[in-house]
Design a protein around this motif. Structure first.
Motif, short mmCIF file in Angstrom:
data_model
loop_
_atom_site.label_atom_id
_atom_site.label_comp_id
_atom_site.label_asym_id
_atom_site.label_seq_id
_atom_site.Cartn_x
_atom_site.Cartn_y
_atom_site.Cartn_z
N THR A 140 11.88 10.34 17.80
CA THR A 140 12.54 9.05 17.55
C THR A 140 11.69 7.86 17.94
N ASP A 141 10.50 8.13 18.50
CA ASP A 141 9.64 7.04 18.94
C ASP A 141 8.38 6.89 18.10
N SER A 142 8.29 7.61 16.98
CA SER A 142 7.12 7.45 16.12
C SER A 142 7.21 6.13 15.37
N ARG A 143 6.09 5.68 14.85
CA ARG A 143 6.08 4.44 14.06
C ARG A 143 7.02 4.55 12.87
N GLU A 144 7.02 5.74 12.26
CA GLU A 144 7.86 5.93 11.08
C GLU A 144 9.34 5.92 11.45
N ALA A 145 9.69 6.53 12.57
CA ALA A 145 11.08 6.54 13.01
C ALA A 145 11.56 5.13 13.33
N LEU A 146 10.69 4.34 13.97
CA LEU A 146 11.06 2.96 14.29
C LEU A 146 11.23 2.14 13.02
N LEU A 147 10.45 2.44 12.00
CA LEU A 147 10.61 1.76 10.71
C LEU A 147 11.95 2.13 10.07
N LEU A 148 12.26 3.41 10.06
CA LEU A 148 13.43 3.91 9.34
C LEU A 148 14.73 3.72 10.11
N GLY A 149 14.63 3.47 11.41
CA GLY A 149 15.84 3.35 12.22
C GLY A 149 16.38 4.69 12.66
N GLY A 150 15.53 5.70 12.67
CA GLY A 150 15.91 7.04 13.09
C GLY A 150 14.82 8.03 12.76
N ALA A 151 14.88 9.21 13.36
CA ALA A 151 13.86 10.23 13.13
C ALA A 151 13.82 10.62 11.66
N ILE A 152 12.64 11.03 11.22
CA ILE A 152 12.49 11.45 9.82
C ILE A 152 13.42 12.61 9.51
N SER A 195 14.96 -2.97 10.08
CA SER A 195 14.60 -1.63 9.62
C SER A 195 14.34 -1.64 8.12
N TRP A 196 13.74 -0.54 7.66
CA TRP A 196 13.54 -0.31 6.24
C TRP A 196 14.87 -0.49 5.50
N PRO A 197 14.87 -1.12 4.29
CA PRO A 197 13.73 -1.52 3.47
C PRO A 197 13.37 -3.01 3.57
N ALA A 198 13.68 -3.65 4.71
CA ALA A 198 13.42 -5.09 4.85
C ALA A 198 11.96 -5.42 4.58
N GLN A 199 11.05 -4.54 5.01
CA GLN A 199 9.62 -4.83 4.85
C GLN A 199 9.23 -4.89 3.37
N LEU A 200 9.77 -3.97 2.57
CA LEU A 200 9.50 -4.01 1.14
C LEU A 200 10.17 -5.22 0.49
N HIS A 201 11.37 -5.55 0.93
CA HIS A 201 12.04 -6.75 0.41
C HIS A 201 11.17 -7.98 0.62
N ASP A 202 10.54 -8.08 1.80
CA ASP A 202 9.70 -9.24 2.09
C ASP A 202 8.44 -9.24 1.23
N ALA A 203 7.83 -8.07 1.06
CA ALA A 203 6.63 -7.99 0.22
C ALA A 203 6.96 -8.40 -1.21
N LYS A 204 8.09 -7.96 -1.72
CA LYS A 204 8.50 -8.34 -3.07
C LYS A 204 8.79 -9.85 -3.14
N ALA A 205 9.36 -10.39 -2.08
CA ALA A 205 9.62 -11.83 -2.06
C ALA A 205 8.33 -12.63 -2.12
N ALA A 206 7.28 -12.14 -1.46
CA ALA A 206 5.99 -12.83 -1.50
C ALA A 206 5.43 -12.84 -2.92
N VAL A 207 5.55 -11.72 -3.62
CA VAL A 207 5.08 -11.67 -5.02
C VAL A 207 5.90 -12.61 -5.88
#
Length: 334
Positions: free
Chosen positions: A229-241, A134-146
């Motif tokens: 709870t099934d939107s792309r954003e909810a799946l990213l965040l680990g819960g509904a907005i 879940s978030w913020p793992a995706q940003l952590h990975d993007a920062k790691a690539a930089v």
């Protein structure tokens, strides 16, 4: 076929290993596929593909790096001090691959090759998907690539001060965040500790195609239920907005806009039904209000992924090449 990286000695992280051999395209672009940029316990290796401009004459910019990495990396390092951009793919944070810049470019010369042929190296990176973390793992990975690209810039022949971010859809969301979170402290929660640490994750410019930039406002833009709870954003965040409003705000680039952020190019389809154009308009307004240079381009008739307009896809790529070469500057001797 490219040679796979050599096995790592015991205790050596994959991101510190030798580079694979490059293959050469018809345009003279060197391609290194499947380069590990971070390793995490219990998770697939995080990898990127490198597209390096045609080599220029002269000695490598860091002879010591060439000596450390051996003749194979020395052959890479004769691309002298070129700018670079980290590309992040789309797919709703649920799917996608570093090998694609979207379906509009299937069956044509890779956009990554076109950018590299213009003198800007491309590091197209995978990152953990929402089914993996879940978030913020995706940003952590993007920062790691930089950070990895900056850390190994000497042997790659990349200028560490001229690294940008580019992404489409969910990857555009991450690229937009890289631009406004590059000055965080090393121990800040959004910086993370994935891969190479102790190196800046700041970027010098941002290009974002049809990117979600305000997750709190996205349900309203779509006419959707923020409690879903099934939107792309909810799946990213680990819960509904509606259940995770703080996380949703944290995951929006609009939240982090500040004076001193790098220049942005935002390109969005006027007819985008998946990520409405209001998302780019809102970020552009916030950047302008903070005194940040931003160019907003709305492509007539284009839906998400440039569907419905081949002209929009080509125009977006042309503008991207122009923006990157202008903001980051050309390779030496070009």
């Amino acid at each position: 076929m490219p040679t796979a990286p050599s096995p790592m000695p015991s205790g050596q992280a994959a991101e510190a290993g030798p580079l694979p051999e490059a293959t050469l395209t018809a345009a003279g672009v060197r391609v290194l596929r499947g380069v590990p940029y971070a390793s995490l316990d219990g998770v697939r290796p995080l990898e990127l593909d490198l597209y390096l401009p045609a080599p220029q004459p002269g000695p490598p910019p860091d002879a010591r790096a060439g000596a450390r990495a051996g003749a194979r990396a020395g052959a890479i390092a004769d691309v002298r001090g070129c700018p670079a951009v980290v590309f992040l793919h789309g797919g709703g944070w649920r799917l996608g691959s570093r090998r694609s810049a979207g379906p509009a470019f299937s069956g044509v010369v890779s956009p990554f090759e076109r950018v590299a042929a213009a003198g800007v190296a491309v590091a197209s990176a995978d990152y953990r998907l929402s089914g993996e973390a879940s978030w913020p793992a995706q940003l952590h990975d993007a920062k790691a690539a930089v950070r990895w690209l900056r850390h190994r810039s000497g042997e790659l022949g990349i200028d560490p001060d001229r690294i940008g971010a580019w992404g489409e859809s969910a990857g555009g969301h991450l690229a937009a965040l890289l631009g406004v979170t590059g000055t965080l402290a090393a121990d800040a929660p959004l910086e993370g500790a994935v891969g190479v640490t102790g190196v800046s994750s700041a970027v010098a410019t941002v290009v974002a195609w049809y990117a979600p930039t305000d997750l709190v406002g996205l349900p309203g833009d779509l006419g959707a239920d923020p409690a879903a709870t099934d939107s792309r954003e909810a799946l990213l965040l680990g819960g509904a907005i509606s259940e995770r409003p703080d996380a949703a705000a944290e995951a929006g680039a609009v939240t982090h806009v500040h004076a001193g952020a790098p220049a942005y190019l935002l390109v969005h389809g006027e007819a985008d039904r998946l990520v409405p154009r209001a998302q780019s308009i809102r970020l552009a307004a916030a950047l302008e209000a903070a005194g940040v240079e931003v160019e907003l381009v709305l492509e007539p008739g284009a839906d998400h992924l440039w569907r419905g307009s081949d002209e929009a896809a080509e125009d977006a790529l042309r503008r991207t090449v122009e923006h990157l070469t202008t903001r980051l500057g050309p390779s030496p001797l070009r």
